[in-house]
Write a protein that holds these residues in place. Structure first.
Motif, PDB file in Angstrom:
ATOM      1  N   LEU A 148       2.828 -15.095  51.803  1.00 12.22           N
ATOM      2  CA  LEU A 148       2.289 -15.869  50.687  1.00 12.22           C
ATOM      3  C   LEU A 148       2.263 -15.017  49.423  1.00 12.22           C
ATOM      4  O   LEU A 148       1.803 -13.871  49.434  1.00 12.22           O
ATOM      5  CB  LEU A 148       0.867 -16.349  51.005  1.00 12.22           C
ATOM      6  N   LEU A 149       2.766 -15.612  48.327  1.00 13.38           N
ATOM      7  CA  LEU A 149       2.715 -14.993  47.004  1.00 13.38           C
ATOM      8  C   LEU A 149       1.797 -15.845  46.124  1.00 13.38           C
ATOM      9  O   LEU A 149       1.935 -17.068  46.107  1.00 13.38           O
ATOM     10  CB  LEU A 149       4.103 -14.933  46.371  1.00 13.38           C
ATOM     11  N   VAL A 150       0.886 -15.207  45.390  1.00 10.89           N
ATOM     12  CA  VAL A 150      -0.121 -15.972  44.636  1.00 10.89           C
ATOM     13  C   VAL A 150      -0.325 -15.423  43.227  1.00 10.89           C
ATOM     14  O   VAL A 150      -0.423 -14.209  43.029  1.00 10.89           O
ATOM     15  CB  VAL A 150      -1.496 -15.948  45.352  1.00 10.89           C
TER      16      VAL A 150
ATOM     17  N   VAL B 167      -4.104 -11.398  39.178  1.00  7.75           N
ATOM     18  CA  VAL B 167      -4.311 -10.753  40.478  1.00  7.75           C
ATOM     19  C   VAL B 167      -5.789 -10.509  40.755  1.00  7.75           C
ATOM     20  O   VAL B 167      -6.642 -10.650  39.870  1.00  7.75           O
ATOM     21  CB  VAL B 167      -3.541  -9.412  40.541  1.00  7.75           C
ATOM     22  N   CYS B 168      -6.083 -10.123  41.997  1.00  5.70           N
ATOM     23  CA  CYS B 168      -7.437  -9.695  42.364  1.00  5.70           C
ATOM     24  C   CYS B 168      -7.301  -8.486  43.282  1.00  5.70           C
ATOM     25  O   CYS B 168      -6.214  -8.176  43.771  1.00  5.70           O
ATOM     26  CB  CYS B 168      -8.200 -10.816  43.065  1.00  5.70           C
TER      27      CYS B 168
ATOM     28  N   CYS C 250      -3.616  -5.949  50.080  1.00  2.54           N
ATOM     29  CA  CYS C 250      -2.860  -6.961  49.336  1.00  2.54           C
ATOM     30  C   CYS C 250      -2.349  -6.346  48.032  1.00  2.54           C
ATOM     31  O   CYS C 250      -3.133  -6.169  47.084  1.00  2.54           O
ATOM     32  CB  CYS C 250      -3.730  -8.173  49.021  1.00  2.54           C
ATOM     33  N   PRO C 251      -1.086  -5.990  47.973  1.00  2.00           N
ATOM     34  CA  PRO C 251      -0.550  -5.364  46.765  1.00  2.00           C
ATOM     35  C   PRO C 251      -0.501  -6.344  45.590  1.00  2.00           C
ATOM     36  O   PRO C 251      -0.546  -7.565  45.778  1.00  2.00           O
ATOM     37  CB  PRO C 251       0.862  -4.944  47.172  1.00  2.00           C
ATOM     38  N   THR C 252      -0.428  -5.800  44.393  1.00  2.00           N
ATOM     39  CA  THR C 252      -0.350  -6.613  43.183  1.00  2.00           C
ATOM     40  C   THR C 252       0.837  -6.170  42.335  1.00  2.00           C
ATOM     41  O   THR C 252       1.222  -4.994  42.358  1.00  2.00           O
ATOM     42  CB  THR C 252      -1.638  -6.485  42.341  1.00  2.00           C
ATOM     43  N   ILE C 253       1.409  -7.114  41.588  1.00  2.00           N
ATOM     44  CA  ILE C 253       2.483  -6.798  40.639  1.00  2.00           C
ATOM     45  C   ILE C 253       2.075  -7.340  39.270  1.00  2.00           C
ATOM     46  O   ILE C 253       1.857  -8.544  39.115  1.00  2.00           O
ATOM     47  CB  ILE C 253       3.827  -7.415  41.070  1.00  2.00           C
TER      48      ILE C 253
ATOM     49  N   SER D 119      -8.256 -10.679  35.297  1.00  2.00           N
ATOM     50  CA  SER D 119      -8.027  -9.319  34.800  1.00  2.00           C
ATOM     51  C   SER D 119      -6.862  -9.246  33.816  1.00  2.00           C
ATOM     52  O   SER D 119      -6.852  -8.412  32.917  1.00  2.00           O
ATOM     53  CB  SER D 119      -7.772  -8.364  35.970  1.00  2.00           C
ATOM     54  N   VAL D 120      -5.884 -10.137  33.978  1.00  2.00           N
ATOM     55  CA  VAL D 120      -4.734 -10.140  33.081  1.00  2.00           C
ATOM     56  C   VAL D 120      -5.199 -10.313  31.625  1.00  2.00           C
ATOM     57  O   VAL D 120      -4.638  -9.712  30.698  1.00  2.00           O
ATOM     58  CB  VAL D 120      -3.723 -11.242  33.496  1.00  2.00           C
ATOM     59  N   TYR D 121      -6.245 -11.105  31.413  1.00  2.00           N
ATOM     60  CA  TYR D 121      -6.760 -11.339  30.061  1.00  2.00           C
ATOM     61  C   TYR D 121      -7.855 -10.340  29.677  1.00  2.00           C
ATOM     62  O   TYR D 121      -7.913  -9.885  28.536  1.00  2.00           O
ATOM     63  CB  TYR D 121      -7.286 -12.769  29.937  1.00  2.00           C
TER      64      TYR D 121
END
Length: 338
Positions: A122-124, A152-153, A158-161, A194-196
């Protein structure tokens, strides 16, 4: 409704066993090419469709990857999905894509539906509303690969990009300062993401570095829906301190700001300089062309796809990875330069 054709129907028609039909359809070496050809011909004539889900049950894999995104109607997300799809399709995987429409409830339902569909991974990218992440434990408890991108969280294994949004926010604001801006407004998305919040922190750091005070009224937090542009422009007009720079967290909102501000008689960039985010095609259509931060969505999709596929094939273990950062780039155009 027409009756669904099964391997038993094909077996009866060809006067052979269902096992022989099944092996023929799966190109088993024990079956002669002549028999395979007969089976494939009758399968085509009768409209037989392979039940891939059932066929893969014994292999404990479905060759499908689930993707949950906030919305499909953004250029950025379209480019991310294109990258993921290219990698997945090249390796023989299919995608099941669903959108949360910025709703935590819908995101939870999507996660359950995709799990029940038997996805291999799963990609979220998270919804604005999401505050609780328990709906992903179904995946992590069963060691089903789970990767977050863009929004992301921080969940274990669970890696993040993402890009370095803090640095990108700093670069955008610093550019406006270098162009002479003294009172810079920041239009942000939901700061729960977090992106914002990282872009906002970067904006504040640039102000601090140049000894420019941060005014609370200069933060406009919204869902970045263009229906809110008019309200924002009214705030600019009624501001106690003359606004001379605007840093917007996406290009679409920035472009509509330019249009509305021009209607009100503001000159861009003479009166107000504006910088967007993403480098969507719309940034080059508006006049003046929009200065922006390039957020490489296609590259992000390629990396997300490669990471998941490499994990599924056993060549790497992404669950031991942490954060993958992609480089952003400041693209200077007419909306900030005299």
């Amino acid at each position: 409704m027409a009756k669904k054709i099964t391997i038993y129907d094909l077996a009866q028609k060809l006067n052979i066993s269902p096992a022989t039909v099944s092996r023929s359809l799966n190109d088993h070496p024990a079956i002669s090419q002549k028999t395979k050809d007969k089976v494939l011909l009758v399968a085509k004539e009768t409209g037989y469709r392979t039940n891939k889900f059932a066929a893969n049950l014994s292999k404990q894999k479905s060759n499908t990857i689930g993707v949950i995104v906030p919305k499909l109607n953004s250029n950025f997300m379209s480019t991310v999905l294109s990258g993921i799809e290219k990698i997945a399709n090249d390796i023989g995987y299919n995608l099941i894509i669903s959108q949360s429409l910025e709703s935590e409830k819908k995101e939870k339902l999507n996660a359950k539906t995709l799990f029940d569909s038997g996805v291999d991974a799963l990609l979220v990218s998270l919804a604005y509303e999401t505050e609780n992440y328990d709906h992903f434990t179904t995946y992590t408890d069963r060691k089903i690969p789970l990767l977050f991108f863009d929004r992301v969280c921080d969940l274990p294994n669970c890696p993040t990009i993402t890009i370095d949004n803090h640095a990108a926010g700093f670069d955008a604001t610093q550019h406006l300062i270098e162009q002479g801006c003294k009172n810079i407004v920041h239009i942000s998305g939901n700061l729960k993401r977090s992106v914002y919040s990282d872009r906002f922190e970067g904006y504040q750091r640039a102000l601090y570095k140049s000894d420019i005070p941060f005014r609370k009224e200069n933060l406009y937090e919204s869902d970045l829906n263009i229906e809110n542009v008019r309200t924002f422009v009214e705030r600019i007009k009624n501001s106690k301190h003359k606004v001379d720079g605007i840093f917007v967290s996406n290009d679409t909102f920035a472009v509509h700001c330019i249009k509305e501000l021009k209607k009100e008689g503001y000159r861009i960039p003479e009166d107000i300089k504006i910088i967007g985010f993403n480098n969507d095609p719309v940034s080059e259509v508006i006049s003046p062309n929009l200065t922006t931060i390039e957020y490489p969505g296609y590259k992000m999709g390629i990396l997300a796809g490669e990471s998941i596929i490499s994990h599924l094939s056993g060549s790497i273990n992404i669950q031991s990875a942490d954060q993958i950062l992609i480089k952003h780039k400041l693209i200077i155009r007419e909306s900030t330069q005299l």
